[in-house]
Design an enzyme around this catalytic site. Structure first.
Site, PDB file in Angstrom:
ATOM      1  N   HIS A 127      28.911 -93.455  73.157  1.00 29.02           N
ATOM      2  CA  HIS A 127      28.307 -92.314  74.296  1.00 29.02           C
ATOM      3  C   HIS A 127      29.001 -92.972  75.694  1.00 29.02           C
ATOM      4  O   HIS A 127      29.965 -93.499  75.527  1.00 29.02           O
ATOM      5  CB  HIS A 127      26.524 -92.762  74.592  1.00 29.02           C
ATOM      6  N   GLY A 150      47.157 -86.226  58.922  1.00 35.86           N
ATOM      7  CA  GLY A 150      46.811 -85.742  60.708  1.00 35.86           C
ATOM      8  C   GLY A 150      45.609 -85.324  60.957  1.00 35.86           C
ATOM      9  O   GLY A 150      44.181 -84.338  59.854  1.00 35.86           O
TER      10      GLY A 150
END
Length: 215
Positions: A127, A150
């Site tokens: 958060h 990737g």
């Protein structure tokens, strides 16, 4: 343009530091030379690389242009950190691991022979920052011989098992079992790595070459 090597830097025999690299940059609150910086023998630090004081790097290390490695990073032998990759503090990287270009890591533990494709991002904060940030979940753990495609994103606290494969562009929100292929957003199990096929036919199965190296 010349390289800049601060006090307290120990370079192993045969290590090459290219012009424009900065090695041993003191982090905030530290004086030049206060924290030792160690880079093992036979390494190559390419132009634009910045390595902060307090980093400990093994032998035969390779950096790409513009890589940044902050303090409190420990990197094993035979590793590489690609162009414009960012290693924030607190990473632990095992021998033979490759961190490709544009990756971002913080408080991450990578085992031996891990492969990170370009643009892999690890998060360690569940958060927005708060005063008790240090008590939160923390970074991910990737076990030996795992490969991550990737632009994958790995969420905080996730454990990716040994010899597993994470598909490109995946968002990994929960633990990945060893020897498992996951993909998607959120990433879900697709099959076992033992079920993969070597498309060009070079090997009877993918990673057969790795088994030969380990024997």
């Amino acid at each position: 343009m010349t390289e800049e090597i601060f006090p307290g830097v120990e370079l192993g025999e045969g290590t090459v530091v290219e012009p424009g690299a900065r090695i041993g940059v003191p982090p905030r609150g530290a004086a030049p030379g206060e924290l030792p910086t160690i880079i093992g023998p036979g390494s190559r630090i390419r132009s634009g690389t910045v390595i902060y004081a307090g980093a400990r790097i093994g032998a035969r290390f390779q950096s790409g242009h513009g890589a940044m490695i902050r303090e409190n990073n420990v990197i094993g032998d035979g590793c590489s950190v690609g162009t414009n990759a960012v290693l924030e503090p607190g990473n632990r990287i095992g021998d033979g691991t490759r961190v490709h270009s544009h990756c971002f890591l913080e408080n991450v533990t990578l085992g031996r022979r891990v492969f990170l494709g370009p643009g892999v991002v690890f998060t360690d904060d569940p958060h927005p920052p708060c005063p008790r940030y240090d008590e939160c979940v923390g970074g991910a753990t990737v076990e030996d011989d795992a490969s991550i495609g990737g632009n994958a994103t790995i969420l905080p606290g996730v454990r990716i098992g040994a010899r597993s494969l994470v598909g490109a562009g995946s968002v990994v929100t929960r633990d990945v079992a060893p020897d498992t292929v996951v993909a998607g957003s959120p990433a879900r199990e697709k099959r076992k790595t033992s079920e993969l096929v070597c498309a060009p036919g070079h090997f009877a199965k993918p990673y057969e070459w790795r088994e030969a190296l380990d024997s």
